[in-house]
Design a protein around this motif. Structure first.
Motif, short mmCIF file in Angstrom:
data_model
loop_
_atom_site.label_atom_id
_atom_site.label_comp_id
_atom_site.label_asym_id
_atom_site.label_seq_id
_atom_site.Cartn_x
_atom_site.Cartn_y
_atom_site.Cartn_z
N VAL A 150 0.83 -1.21 0.00
CA VAL A 150 0.00 0.00 0.00
C VAL A 150 0.87 1.26 0.00
O VAL A 150 0.54 2.25 -0.65
CB VAL A 150 -0.96 0.00 1.21
N THR A 151 1.99 1.22 0.72
CA THR A 151 2.87 2.40 0.77
C THR A 151 3.44 2.74 -0.61
O THR A 151 3.84 3.88 -0.85
CB THR A 151 4.05 2.18 1.74
N LEU A 152 3.45 1.77 -1.52
CA LEU A 152 3.95 2.01 -2.87
C LEU A 152 2.89 2.63 -3.77
O LEU A 152 3.20 3.07 -4.87
CB LEU A 152 4.42 0.69 -3.51
N MET A 153 1.65 2.67 -3.28
CA MET A 153 0.52 3.12 -4.09
C MET A 153 0.09 4.56 -3.81
O MET A 153 -0.91 5.02 -4.35
CB MET A 153 -0.68 2.20 -3.87
N VAL A 154 0.79 5.25 -2.94
CA VAL A 154 0.39 6.62 -2.60
C VAL A 154 0.62 7.56 -3.77
O VAL A 154 1.57 7.35 -4.54
CB VAL A 154 1.15 7.11 -1.35
N PRO A 155 -0.24 8.58 -3.93
CA PRO A 155 -1.39 8.89 -3.08
C PRO A 155 -2.56 7.95 -3.33
O PRO A 155 -2.84 7.60 -4.48
CB PRO A 155 -1.74 10.32 -3.47
#
Length: 385
Positions: A150-155
């Motif tokens: 999920v941290t790779l998908m920001v924003p």
């Protein structure tokens, strides 16, 4: 060319350049001007091998062989992979699929954009939400992998934020914040930062996070024992939003020793961390308990003064605001702040003109009574932790 690809018009380009052209909204071939029947270029393996052979032949001239590029993932492949993640029958199967997705995302920026465009953020967030109450080693491993992805998908989009901003996922994020390993704590605070910073109803989500036992302690612990600069920045951002939205917790942060930790960070912090740390200190000094804690620390005034005009406009704003808040304390304590600020020496700019004008008037009362000293060097001051 490093990765030659051919368009439907038969013209070959370097992949990175032609993809930049296409992503800019262009639907024609730059050379022939013909419309593109498909936006997915085809790898030109023959030309790529010729380029690599040429590199080998000219290595005596310092030419390095171009490595064989990985073929980017397609939208169809991403869609199929995300569909399998959503329908996974077991934690083990889901973990393997999420790991495969994470690996593909990290391979290139193009892959990352492809996953984002196909809604990977909401798929991963929903998977996290659906199993966040589970227990067991397999479940925890899967949750940690999901957080990392999920941290790779920001924003994140609003739908993904909605999944992660509900009570169950937030409680699990705090659990990892307190009890997870280094990577788990890092991922948890990065996801928490994204949710709190971007959630539509920020006050609501902050109230939910504050109500979870151990949240404040977990954030302060990440400041005291940092995992990496990214986690430190994320922790500071979360704390800043919390104290800006929910005044009653400022006293609790002060009790946990946040003020001296922030001052220790400010001694030699890089720009981004410095700005965030000053923002937190300014927020803490909105209350009497925060001001008292700041005034009790010998580094407060000299460290804050030395950040004026030496970091950024934002850091200067926060620094002046902090000095202004401290100078509003009782007369005796206020005098000490003003005298010390003059001794250390400082300057300001137009962005904070109103507060600066008032501060300068107060400082002027003591200008003839003190002598300025040389700039202080904080590089060798030992931290308290």
């Amino acid at each position: 060319m490093k990765d030659p690809v051919t368009l439907s018009t038969g013209i070959t380009y370097d992949r990175q350049n032609i993809e930049t052209w296409i992503e800019g909204g262009n639907k024609t071939c730059p050379v022939s001007k013909q419309p593109l029947r498909t936006l997915d270029p085809v790898p030109n393996h023959t030309l790529r091998r010729m380029i690599q052979d040429w590199c080998v032949e000219n290595r005596s001239h310092g030419v390095e062989r171009i490595p064989t590029p990985r073929v980017p993932i397609t939208s169809k492949e991403v869609g199929e992979l995300l569909g399998r993640i959503a329908k996974a029958q077991s934690p083990k199967e889901c973990l393997e699929l999420v790991g495969k997705a994470s690996k593909a995302i990290k391979e290139s920026e193009r892959n990352k954009r492809c996953f984002i465009a196909n809604g990977a953020g909401k798929t991963l967030a929903l998977a996290f939400k659906s199993i966040c109450d589970g227990e067991g080693e397999e479940i925890l491993s899967l949750l940690e992998e999901l957080m990392s992805s999920v941290t790779l998908m920001v924003p994140l989009d609003s739908e993904a934020l909605g999944h992660l901003g509900s009570s169950g996922p937030l409680a699990r994020l705090v659990w990892f914040l307190k009890r997870g390993g280094l990577s788990g704590r890092r991922s948890a605070v990065l996801v928490l930062k994204e949710v709190i910073s971007s959630y539509k109803d920020q006050q609501k989500v902050v109230g939910e996070v504050v109500s979870i036992e151990g949240t404040l302690e977990g954030l302060v612990e990440l400041i005291k024992e940092p995992v990496c600069p990214a986690s430190t920045k994320a922790s500071l951002v979360v704390i800043y939003h919390m104290i800006s939205t929910y005044d009653p917790i400022i006293a609790r942060f002060v009790e946990l020793g946040l003020v001296p930790l922030i001052l220790d960070i400010l001694v030699d912090a890089e720009k981004s961390i410095c700005e965030k740390a000053l923002g937190v200190l300014d927020g803490l000094c909105r209350t009497n308990v925060g001001i008292e804690a700041a005034l009790d620390h010998s580094l407060t005034v000299p460290v804050v003064v030395k950040k004026i005009l030496r970091v950024s406009d934002l850091a200067t704003e926060f620094s002046v605001s902090i000095l202004w808040r401290l100078s509003q304390k009782e007369a005796k304590q206020s005098e000490g702040v003003l005298v010390e600020a003059l001794q250390v020496g400082w300057n300001i700019n137009e962005r904070t003109k109103e507060k600066v004008t008032k501060l300068l008037k107060l400082l002027n009362l003591y200008r003839d009574r003190v002598e300025c000293i040389d700039s202080l060097d904080f590089k060798h001051i030992k931290r308290s932790f």
